[in-house]
Write an enzyme that holds these catalytic residues in place. Structure first.
Site, PDB file in Angstrom:
ATOM      1  N   ASP A 152       0.877  -1.254   0.052  1.00  0.00           N
ATOM      2  CA  ASP A 152       0.010  -0.003  -0.104  1.00  0.00           C
ATOM      3  C   ASP A 152       0.787   1.283   0.103  1.00  0.00           C
ATOM      4  O   ASP A 152       0.207   2.406  -0.343  1.00  0.00           O
ATOM      5  CB  ASP A 152      -0.872   0.070   1.201  1.00  0.00           C
ATOM      6  CG  ASP A 152      -1.987  -0.993   1.211  1.00  0.00           C
ATOM      7  OD1 ASP A 152      -1.943  -1.985   0.419  1.00  0.00           O
ATOM      8  OD2 ASP A 152      -2.907  -1.067   2.007  1.00  0.00           O
ATOM      9  N   ARG A 212     -17.657  -3.061 -16.806  1.00  0.00           N
ATOM     10  CA  ARG A 212     -17.370  -4.377 -16.053  1.00  0.00           C
ATOM     11  C   ARG A 212     -16.344  -3.883 -14.885  1.00  0.00           C
ATOM     12  O   ARG A 212     -15.464  -3.034 -14.998  1.00  0.00           O
ATOM     13  CB  ARG A 212     -16.697  -5.358 -16.966  1.00  0.00           C
ATOM     14  CG  ARG A 212     -17.455  -5.929 -17.677  1.00  0.00           C
ATOM     15  CD  ARG A 212     -18.348  -6.907 -17.253  1.00  0.00           C
ATOM     16  NE  ARG A 212     -19.012  -7.707 -18.473  1.00  0.00           N
ATOM     17  CZ  ARG A 212     -20.224  -7.648 -19.032  1.00  0.00           C
ATOM     18  NH1 ARG A 212     -20.657  -6.299 -18.829  1.00  0.00           N
ATOM     19  NH2 ARG A 212     -20.472  -8.248 -19.823  1.00  0.00           N
TER      20      ARG A 212
HETATM   21  O1  F6P Z   1      -1.466  -5.280   3.944  1.00  0.00           O
HETATM   22  C1  F6P Z   1      -2.234  -4.551   3.229  1.00  0.00           C
HETATM   23  C2  F6P Z   1      -3.169  -5.090   2.404  1.00  0.00           C
HETATM   24  O2  F6P Z   1      -2.358  -5.577   1.127  1.00  0.00           O
HETATM   25  C3  F6P Z   1      -4.392  -4.210   1.908  1.00  0.00           C
HETATM   26  O3  F6P Z   1      -4.147  -3.554   0.851  1.00  0.00           O
HETATM   27  C4  F6P Z   1      -5.474  -4.739   1.855  1.00  0.00           C
HETATM   28  O4  F6P Z   1      -6.648  -4.403   2.045  1.00  0.00           O
HETATM   29  C5  F6P Z   1      -5.126  -6.041   2.942  1.00  0.00           C
HETATM   30  O5  F6P Z   1      -3.785  -6.198   2.825  1.00  0.00           O
HETATM   31  C6  F6P Z   1      -5.861  -7.578   2.467  1.00  0.00           C
HETATM   32  O6  F6P Z   1      -5.325  -8.408   3.479  1.00  0.00           O
HETATM   33  P1  F6P Z   1      -5.560  -9.876   3.537  1.00  0.00           P
HETATM   34  O7  F6P Z   1      -6.882 -10.197   2.887  1.00  0.00           O
HETATM   35  O8  F6P Z   1      -4.348 -10.741   3.383  1.00  0.00           O
HETATM   36  O9  F6P Z   1      -5.972  -9.880   5.138  1.00  0.00           O
END
Ligand code: F6P
Length: 410
Positions: free
Chosen positions: A139, A298
């Site tokens: 991020d 979409r």
């Molecule tokens: O660590 C950040 C991130 O990649 C975010 O962008 C995302 O919302 C989240 O992790 C999702 O993580 P998981 O589905 O692995 O818990």
């Protein structure tokens, strides 16, 4: 002649927490190699902070072959928070202290974002545990106090290992999606990870996305109306009647029925740091485009693509450079700090000379700077383009214009 090394008899342990990235193994390998050269025995703590709870879950990494280019984390990860949270009200930090003593860990390196390193900071401040934080997140929203120099101006930016690989993946994916989208003359809404910040979403612009929405700018009722006008105009003006709109998963979007700003969740269950799981905003926006503008649209979720696969060359060198700074901190026995890049630089300039160590008290969330995103036409600015070009190279778009003469019957 003395042959013993400076830190022989001492143990350094590494853990990784939070969402994985393609650069974590590279960070682990780089820190492990340098620490063993200094004489440390190096342990790996499995599953983040969870590996220091109960009886502990610790492995020896000292002389074991390690593949740092292979993505993900060989030490596994978790979103375990040792401090009390809504999901887990019990304070488990004493268990961590006990295990640090049991395993005779002298220094702890925590690879993570705001959550994992935030907990590490508390362990340092509350119990004096010798920790060194190591940045990580696709991020790219962990404050690293990295300065971007552009046209004699300076902006505070962020550079976290993991982001360069993730960003490259989004650029490539977006660039490919054009062909299917053009074939159907559609609008594609491409959802990109980023709960609170649009750093990664901007990478889609490097693959030819024409518009972008980021969590930093709320899509209120008025802004939504303005957005739809712009979508229509840009689509009608596009040569191929096709367009890609990149959208961060955490965009706050006006819900017409509930008459309030909403986020779209895949699950509203909160993790131990209080985060829900996002997913689905692209579908919501695509169906509103369909309904309101009558243009076929979409949704496409890029999901875990930016987190998957091999570590990029930029990330490989970035993690080595930051690990060089870790050596510096170990030699000075300076803890409660995190190595970061002082400047945004090209691949060839990734050298320890450009690093510094920031106090872990200073870390926290850092959103996209205003100068990087133009909310008036939903685009990323030339400042952002310059920032990302240093990291993943020039924007690229797979494009070919077929020009066919029209056949008119006699
Ligand atoms: O660590 C950040 C991130 O990649 C975010 O962008 C995302 O919302 C989240 O992790 C999702 O993580 P998981 O589905 O692995 O818990």
């Amino acid at each position: 002649m003395r042959t013993d090394k400076l830190f022989s008899g001492k143990t350094l342990a590494i853990l990784s927490g939070g969402g994985d990235t393609p650069a974590i193994n590279s960070s682990i390998e780089a820190v492990r190699n340098r620490a063993s050269m200094l004489g440390f025995k190096v342990y790996g703590i499995q599953k983040g902070w969870k590996g220091l709870l109960g009886n502990g879950d610790v492995v020896d990494l000292t002389n074991i072959p390690y593949d740092g280019i292979y993505g993900g984390t060989a030490l596994f990860s978790s979103r375990t928070n040792p401090f009390p949270s809504k999901k887990h009200p019990e304070d488990r930090s004493e268990q961590i202290i006990k295990n640090i003593e049991r395993y005779k860990i002298d220094v702890l390196v925590t690879i993570g974002g705001d959550d994992t390193n935030g907990a590490a900071k508390k362990m340092y401040e509350k119990y004096g545990i010798p920790v060194i934080g190591f940045p990580k997140t696709i991020d790219n929203d962990l404050r690293t106090r990295t300065i971007h120099h552009y046209k004699k101006q300076q902006f505070e930016a962020v550079l976290c290992p993991g982001f360069p690989s993730g960003s490259k993946a989004i650029k490539k994916l977006t660039s490919k999606l054009h062909t299917t989208n053009e074939s159907h003359q559609r609008i594609m809404v491409l959802e990109v990870m980023g709960r609170d910040a649009g750093w990664l979403t901007g990478s889609a612009v490097f693959g030819g996305a024409q518009m972008a929405l980021v969590p930093e700018v709320e899509m209120t009722k008025e802004r939504k109306e303005f957005f739809f006008e712009q979508v229509k105009e840009k689509y009608m003006r596009s040569k191929k009647k096709s367009m890609i709109i990149a959208v961060s998963e955490g965009v706050r979007w006006w819900n017409d029925e509930k008459r309030q700003l909403d986020m779209v969740y895949a699950s509203s269950d909160l993790d131990e740091y209080g985060h829900p799981r996002f997913g689905g905003i692209s579908g919501t926006i695509a169906s509103e485009i369909n309904k309101k503008l009558g243009i076929e649209a979409r949704g496409q979720i890029s999901g875990y693509i930016p987190r998957s696969g091999k570590c990029s060359e930029y990330d490989r060198r970035l993690t080595s450079t930051l690990a060089d700074k870790v050596v510096d901190l170990l030699l000075r026995q300076e803890y409660g700090k995190m190595p970061v890049m002082r400047n945004i630089v090209d691949y060839s300039e990734l050298e320890e000379y450009h690093t510094e160590a920031i106090d872990m008290g200073n870390i926290g969330n850092f959103p996209l700077p205003e100068l990087y995103y133009n909310a008036n036409d939903f685009s990323f600015t030339e400042q952002y383009i310059d920032f990302l070009t240093h990291i993943i190279g020039e924007p690229f778009r797979m494009e070919f214009n077929h020009i066919f003469p029209v056949v008119i019957p006699n």
